[in-house]
Scaffold this active site. Structure first.
Site, PDB file in Angstrom:
ATOM      1  N   ASN A   7       0.873  -1.173   0.000  1.00 41.27           N
ATOM      2  CA  ASN A   7       0.000   0.000   0.000  1.00 41.27           C
ATOM      3  C   ASN A   7       0.911   1.224   0.000  1.00 41.27           C
ATOM      4  O   ASN A   7       1.502   1.565   1.023  1.00 41.27           O
ATOM      5  CB  ASN A   7      -0.889  -0.048   1.255  1.00 41.27           C
ATOM      6  CG  ASN A   7      -1.849   1.124   1.328  1.00 41.27           C
ATOM      7  OD1 ASN A   7      -1.826   2.018   0.488  1.00 41.27           O
ATOM      8  ND2 ASN A   7      -2.685   1.113   2.357  1.00 41.27           N
ATOM      9  N   ARG A  72      -2.816  -2.204  -3.274  1.00 36.68           N
ATOM     10  CA  ARG A  72      -4.015  -1.400  -3.031  1.00 36.68           C
ATOM     11  C   ARG A  72      -3.967  -0.179  -3.945  1.00 36.68           C
ATOM     12  O   ARG A  72      -3.011   0.603  -3.893  1.00 36.68           O
ATOM     13  CB  ARG A  72      -4.051  -0.958  -1.576  1.00 36.68           C
ATOM     14  CG  ARG A  72      -5.223  -0.042  -1.286  1.00 36.68           C
ATOM     15  CD  ARG A  72      -5.309   0.294   0.192  1.00 36.68           C
ATOM     16  NE  ARG A  72      -6.501   1.082   0.466  1.00 36.68           N
ATOM     17  CZ  ARG A  72      -6.491   2.275   1.066  1.00 36.68           C
ATOM     18  NH1 ARG A  72      -5.344   2.803   1.474  1.00 36.68           N
ATOM     19  NH2 ARG A  72      -7.611   2.917   1.276  1.00 36.68           N
ATOM     20  N   HIS A 161     -12.647   2.887   0.721  1.00 36.81           N
ATOM     21  CA  HIS A 161     -12.590   1.908   1.824  1.00 36.81           C
ATOM     22  C   HIS A 161     -13.432   0.677   1.482  1.00 36.81           C
ATOM     23  O   HIS A 161     -13.886  -0.039   2.367  1.00 36.81           O
ATOM     24  CB  HIS A 161     -13.129   2.480   3.156  1.00 36.81           C
ATOM     25  CG  HIS A 161     -12.290   3.547   3.777  1.00 36.81           C
ATOM     26  ND1 HIS A 161     -12.830   4.557   4.545  1.00 36.81           N
ATOM     27  CD2 HIS A 161     -10.956   3.764   3.765  1.00 36.81           C
ATOM     28  CE1 HIS A 161     -11.861   5.355   4.967  1.00 36.81           C
ATOM     29  NE2 HIS A 161     -10.716   4.895   4.506  1.00 36.81           N
ATOM     30  N   HIS A 189     -16.572   2.657   9.293  1.00 38.06           N
ATOM     31  CA  HIS A 189     -15.108   2.513   9.234  1.00 38.06           C
ATOM     32  C   HIS A 189     -14.517   3.827   9.738  1.00 38.06           C
ATOM     33  O   HIS A 189     -14.494   4.831   9.028  1.00 38.06           O
ATOM     34  CB  HIS A 189     -14.674   2.219   7.790  1.00 38.06           C
ATOM     35  CG  HIS A 189     -13.185   2.151   7.611  1.00 38.06           C
ATOM     36  ND1 HIS A 189     -12.508   0.979   7.320  1.00 38.06           N
ATOM     37  CD2 HIS A 189     -12.230   3.109   7.693  1.00 38.06           C
ATOM     38  CE1 HIS A 189     -11.207   1.227   7.233  1.00 38.06           C
ATOM     39  NE2 HIS A 189     -11.014   2.515   7.457  1.00 38.06           N
ATOM     40  N   ARG A 222      -9.171  15.318   7.193  1.00 33.05           N
ATOM     41  CA  ARG A 222     -10.048  15.759   6.102  1.00 33.05           C
ATOM     42  C   ARG A 222     -11.365  16.291   6.650  1.00 33.05           C
ATOM     43  O   ARG A 222     -11.883  15.773   7.637  1.00 33.05           O
ATOM     44  CB  ARG A 222     -10.344  14.602   5.143  1.00 33.05           C
ATOM     45  CG  ARG A 222      -9.183  14.251   4.266  1.00 33.05           C
ATOM     46  CD  ARG A 222      -9.541  13.087   3.348  1.00 33.05           C
ATOM     47  NE  ARG A 222      -8.481  12.103   3.386  1.00 33.05           N
ATOM     48  CZ  ARG A 222      -8.663  10.788   3.322  1.00 33.05           C
ATOM     49  NH1 ARG A 222      -9.879  10.288   3.200  1.00 33.05           N
ATOM     50  NH2 ARG A 222      -7.636   9.981   3.374  1.00 33.05           N
ATOM     51  N   GLY A 311      -9.207   1.932  13.320  1.00 31.94           N
ATOM     52  CA  GLY A 311      -8.504   2.363  14.535  1.00 31.94           C
ATOM     53  C   GLY A 311      -9.384   2.962  15.614  1.00 31.94           C
ATOM     54  O   GLY A 311      -9.331   2.553  16.778  1.00 31.94           O
ATOM     55  N   GLY A 313     -12.892   3.107  15.533  1.00 31.86           N
ATOM     56  CA  GLY A 313     -14.072   2.259  15.718  1.00 31.86           C
ATOM     57  C   GLY A 313     -13.793   1.019  16.549  1.00 31.86           C
ATOM     58  O   GLY A 313     -14.626   0.587  17.350  1.00 31.86           O
ATOM     59  N   GLU A 365      -7.760  -5.250   5.840  1.00 37.13           N
ATOM     60  CA  GLU A 365      -7.741  -4.978   4.401  1.00 37.13           C
ATOM     61  C   GLU A 365      -6.659  -5.794   3.698  1.00 37.13           C
ATOM     62  O   GLU A 365      -6.828  -6.197   2.557  1.00 37.13           O
ATOM     63  CB  GLU A 365      -7.522  -3.474   4.170  1.00 37.13           C
ATOM     64  CG  GLU A 365      -8.749  -2.663   4.608  1.00 37.13           C
ATOM     65  CD  GLU A 365      -8.501  -1.168   4.672  1.00 37.13           C
ATOM     66  OE1 GLU A 365      -7.961  -0.704   5.695  1.00 37.13           O
ATOM     67  OE2 GLU A 365      -8.843  -0.473   3.711  1.00 37.13           O
TER      68      GLU A 365
HETATM   69  P1  AMP Z   1      -6.467   3.617  11.199  1.00 32.59           P
HETATM   70  O1  AMP Z   1      -6.486   4.645  10.103  1.00 32.59           O
HETATM   71  O2  AMP Z   1      -7.572   2.620  11.073  1.00 32.59           O
HETATM   72  O3  AMP Z   1      -5.122   2.980  11.380  1.00 32.59           O
HETATM   73  O4  AMP Z   1      -6.785   4.419  12.562  1.00 32.59           O
HETATM   74  C1  AMP Z   1      -5.816   5.240  13.159  1.00 32.59           C
HETATM   75  C2  AMP Z   1      -6.436   6.076  14.258  1.00 32.59           C
HETATM   76  O5  AMP Z   1      -7.073   5.232  15.218  1.00 32.59           O
HETATM   77  C3  AMP Z   1      -5.444   6.867  15.096  1.00 32.59           C
HETATM   78  O6  AMP Z   1      -5.139   8.103  14.519  1.00 32.59           O
HETATM   79  C4  AMP Z   1      -6.158   7.056  16.419  1.00 32.59           C
HETATM   80  O7  AMP Z   1      -6.914   8.246  16.374  1.00 32.59           O
HETATM   81  C5  AMP Z   1      -7.111   5.893  16.461  1.00 32.59           C
HETATM   82  N1  AMP Z   1      -6.749   4.937  17.525  1.00 32.59           N
HETATM   83  C6  AMP Z   1      -5.848   3.947  17.469  1.00 32.59           C
HETATM   84  N2  AMP Z   1      -5.783   3.286  18.653  1.00 32.59           N
HETATM   85  C7  AMP Z   1      -6.686   3.869  19.461  1.00 32.59           C
HETATM   86  C8  AMP Z   1      -7.114   3.663  20.829  1.00 32.59           C
HETATM   87  N3  AMP Z   1      -6.601   2.678  21.571  1.00 32.59           N
HETATM   88  N4  AMP Z   1      -8.072   4.478  21.313  1.00 32.59           N
HETATM   89  C9  AMP Z   1      -8.606   5.461  20.559  1.00 32.59           C
HETATM   90  N5  AMP Z   1      -8.238   5.700  19.286  1.00 32.59           N
HETATM   91  C10 AMP Z   1      -7.310   4.926  18.744  1.00 32.59           C
END
Ligand code: AMP
Length: 377
Positions: A7, A72, A161, A189, A222, A311, A313, A365
């Protein structure tokens, strides 16, 4: 049998080695700051660093049993919606789509070209983030603008996504032991990028992202939905260029634009300490999320399951609670104890008697891309 999943962003390369049958991830990592001082000079150097890291972890390329490389690709445009084995003609078609996704497709193309050069004997497969939403019904896919202009410039709502929404909605059906065909679902998501989708019988009927990944929910950096008038106003009155505005809406907006923080863990700490800008950012984020949940409940009429992923969710119990609190009259009741439980893996967080089931399902993913690869080779 394993698949290398890549990716590529403009300055980063994420990689994972996945066993599609078992779903096991043997290794993963990210090479960042490509082109920066102290980082690798280019994407080829980054890929070689990834191989070095894999070898250092005991995963020699020859011993990995790689059968394909999955890439990706964010935007598949109007025509590319199946995982496709890469050849020169496909690269040319992806290149033609670059104006639709100027921030995302060029680095993906670069990554594919480099990986083909370095691993010429393996099939390379492009998997498009828009694919799942290709058949979005016309009422959801169409912007209400002049039809001829829209047709000429391929302007429609594409959705992104898709790999995650498809994977998570299938996982939800599996977890509930219900046929996918029978379920009406909302998938949320919520990562750095964020999108929601409404899915009936395994097919999306709406999603929050549009021509680009900028529409819809408030995200890490964003803006999500914004009155297009803001763009004209900034251009005409504030003297900003198109590039300035693109940077503003992609990189200096969202939760980060409102309070300078992108990580929700830090956001909560600041809110607890009484920081008003952090609280406003959080409130704006939750307000938009609830608005779309309400919209999708109305679109679906009957909703069986709402699933949180990515992350935020998967990890942020407060976001999940605030997104769905007070909706018992609509059949949605969270069990606060289940919601707070630090368990990993797919799990239910709704109360036993809640007519709508609420789940948390980790997205994967890389695994979804690896499985798509195996399907086409
Ligand atoms: P992703 O793009 O799916 O990798 O999500 C990344 C985002 O998830 C990060 O910028 C955080 O804001 C959030 N995140 C990751 N771990 C946690 C956690 N334990 N509690 C709250 N938010 C989290």
């Amino acid at each position: 049998m394993t698949v290398l999943v890549l990716n590529c962003g403009s300055s980063s390369l994420k990689y994972a080695v996945v066993e599609p049958d078992s779903g096991r991830q043997l290794a993963d990592g990210i090479v960042e700051r490509i082109g920066d001082d102290g980082g690798p000079a280019d994407h080829e150097a980054a890929l070689r660093l990834a191989f070095d890291a894999l070898a250092g972890a005991g995963h020699d390329l020859d011993g990995l049993g790689l059968v394909a490389v999955g890439h990706r690709v964010v935007h598949g445009g109007p025509d590319l919606h199946e995982p496709t084995i890469v050849d020169d003609a496909l690269l040319e078609r992806i290149e033609q789509l670059s104006p639709l996704a100027p921030l995302h497709n060029p680095p993906a193309l670069l990554g594919i070209r480099v990986a083909r050069r370095v691993l010429p004997d393996l099939p390379h497969v492009a998997v498009f983030d828009t694919a799942f939403f290709h058949d979005l019904p016309p009422d959801a896919a169409t912007y209400a603008i002049d039809r001829e202009i829209a047709a000429q410039w391929h302007i429609r709502r594409y959705g992104f996504h898709g790999t995650s929404h498809a994977f998570v909605s299938r996982q939800a059906a599996e977890f509930l032991e219900e046929p996918l065909e029978s379920l009406s679902q909302i998938v949320l998501h919520l990562g750095n990028g964020a999108s929601a989708s409404a899915i009936v019988g395994g097919r999306p009927v709406d999603t929050t992202m549009g021509l680009t990944p900028m529409e819809g929910l408030v995200m890490g950096t964003r803006s999500g939905d914004i009155d297009p008038g803001v763009i004209m106003y900034l251009w005409r009155t504030a003297g900003m260029t198109v590039e300035d505005i693109e940077t503003l809406l992609n990189k200096r907006s969202g939760v980060s634009g409102l309070c300078g923080e992108i990580d929700f863990r830090e956001l909560h700490k600041r809110i607890d300490a009484g920081d008003e800008s952090a609280l406003l950012a959080y409130d704006v984020y939750i307000h938009r999320l609830r608005k779309y949940i309400g919209a999708y409940l109305a679109l679906l009429g009957r909703t069986d399951v709402i699933t949180f992923t990515a992350g935020v969710g998967e990890n942020d119990a407060a976001v999940r609670l605030d997104a769905l609190s007070g909706l018992a009259p609509l059949g949605i009741e969270i069990d606060e104890h289940l919601n707070e439980s630090p368990a990993r893996g797919p799990r239910r967080i709704s109360a036993e008697m809640s007519p709508v089931t609420v789940l948390v399902i980790p997205t994967d993913e890389e695994l979804a891309i690896a499985r798509d690869c195996v399907r086409v080779i």
